[in-house]
Write an enzyme that holds these catalytic residues in place. Structure first.
Site, mmCIF file in Angstrom:
data_model
loop_
_atom_site.group_PDB
_atom_site.id
_atom_site.type_symbol
_atom_site.label_atom_id
_atom_site.label_comp_id
_atom_site.label_asym_id
_atom_site.label_seq_id
_atom_site.Cartn_x
_atom_site.Cartn_y
_atom_site.Cartn_z
ATOM 1 N NE ARG A 1 75.071 4.797 135.499
ATOM 2 C CZ ARG A 1 75.025 5.524 134.385
ATOM 3 N NH1 ARG A 1 75.911 6.497 134.185
ATOM 4 N NH2 ARG A 1 74.117 5.273 133.449
ATOM 5 C CE LYS B 1 76.168 1.516 134.168
ATOM 6 N NZ LYS B 1 74.982 0.626 134.186
ATOM 7 N NE ARG C 1 71.524 6.498 137.653
ATOM 8 C CZ ARG C 1 72.104 7.179 136.673
ATOM 9 N NH1 ARG C 1 72.747 8.297 136.957
ATOM 10 N NH2 ARG C 1 72.050 6.760 135.418
ATOM 11 C CG HIS D 1 69.395 6.185 131.654
ATOM 12 N ND1 HIS D 1 68.181 6.410 132.276
ATOM 13 C CD2 HIS D 1 70.202 5.640 132.604
ATOM 14 C CE1 HIS D 1 68.263 6.033 133.534
ATOM 15 N NE2 HIS D 1 69.469 5.565 133.762
#
Length: 321
Positions: free
Chosen positions: A161, A185, A258, A281
């Protein structure tokens, strides 16, 4: 009464709780604070309430006011309110959760990700390495051109990202072992190998170009022209310049790299769980947006592997039989 606590005070305490007690990602806390300031401003403007005890009708009015936003943005605002009022109830600021009785359904359209084709990637690489430099890129200083190349190679090589790329420190990019340590994240760490020598070379050339002006106190791997950490906005501007020079027929952002990497890996038959880990993810369902395969790939698969090819062909017959 606990319900009389001011909304601004409760928001401050909630953000403190998220940052220091729940140890949430700083971007998450910042988004919570922004959404709740927006909510508080709406209530003040409409004389609804300046207390943490908000009526269901005021909540409905606020949610109706969000109707002009994109579904994802509305969903984020709702998630913020749910987290805030859950905190208020858990810590005795409210006796009842005002948002719990509301039936909120937000349908987010399922859109296929913007993906470059392999031919478009060839065009992009041609601009970076092989073609005579365009007039636009010829005016760009050497260090910036090296940075643009390193950024494009790393985005496509690892699927990072843009925020993850900007946050890379020099000690997180090991060019000897060929690995990048990323905090994604939720501050989740993952190690991504860099297996292509072209990517390592681009990163090495860029790092060497910055050595002379790099301050000892600056930890960032990618620098702006002031010698500070590179911003996502600058990366987007660089990618826009590159793709314009390559005359690509689509809008390309850092995230497009990505999407493209994930899709092309799936086209090559790579297991989706590996791609899930590579992209960071938390849920496999997020990765499954890439399971769309190009029509040409579908045709290739069905022509080469469809079980009908193993069945006997019908004998030639006339139309009247």
């Amino acid at each position: 009464m606990p319900d009389s606590v001011s909304l601004s005070h409760a928001i401050h305490d909630f953000c403190f709780h998220c940052r220091y007690e729940k140890n949430l990602n700083e971007k998450t806390v910042t988004a919570y604070a922004s959404d709740l300031r927006h909510f508080s401003a709406f209530l003040m403007k409409h004389d609804a309430c300046s207390r943490v005890s908000v009526s269901a009708e005021a909540l409905r009015e606020y949610l109706r006011s969000l109707s002009g936003y994109k579904p994802k943005t509305i969903k984020r605002h709702v998630a913020t309110l749910k987290a805030f009022f859950r905190y208020a109830c858990d810590f005795g600021l409210l006796q009842e959760n005002p948002i719990q009785p509301l039936k909120i359904h937000i349908r987010i359209p399922s859109l296929l990700p913007n993906v470059m084709t392999l031919d478009e990637m060839v065009q992009l690489v041609g601009v970076l390495y092989h073609r005579p430099m365009s007039a636009e890129l010829a005016l760009v200083q050497r260090e910036r051109r090296l940075r643009m190349t390193a950024v494009a190679e790393l985005l496509f090589g690892t699927g990072l990202r843009v925020a993850e790329l900007c946050s890379l420190d020099t000690d997180a990019v090991d060019l000897t072992s060929g690995v990048v340590r990323v905090f994604g994240k939720g501050s989740k760490e993952r190690i991504i190998p860099i297996c292509r020598p072209e990517i390592l070379r681009a990163l090495r050339l860029y790092r060497e170009s910055t050595e002379a002006r790099r301050l000892p106190s600056e930890k960032a791997f990618f620098l702006n022209r002031s010698g500070a950490r590179l911003s996502p906005q600058t990366i987007r501007a660089d990618i826009h310049l590159l793709t314009r020079a390559a005359a690509l027929p689509r809008r390309v952002t850092p995230h497009t790299f990505r999407h493209t990497l994930a899709t092309l890996l799936l086209d090559e038959g790579v297991d989706i769980r590996f791609i899930q880990h590579l992209l960071g993810h938390s849920s496999l369902s997020t990765t499954q947006i890439y399971t769309h395969v190009s029509q040409s790939s579908q045709r290739h698969i069905l022509e080469d592997f469809h079980p009908r090819r193993r069945l006997p062909a019908p004998e030639s017959t006339s139309d009247n039989s």
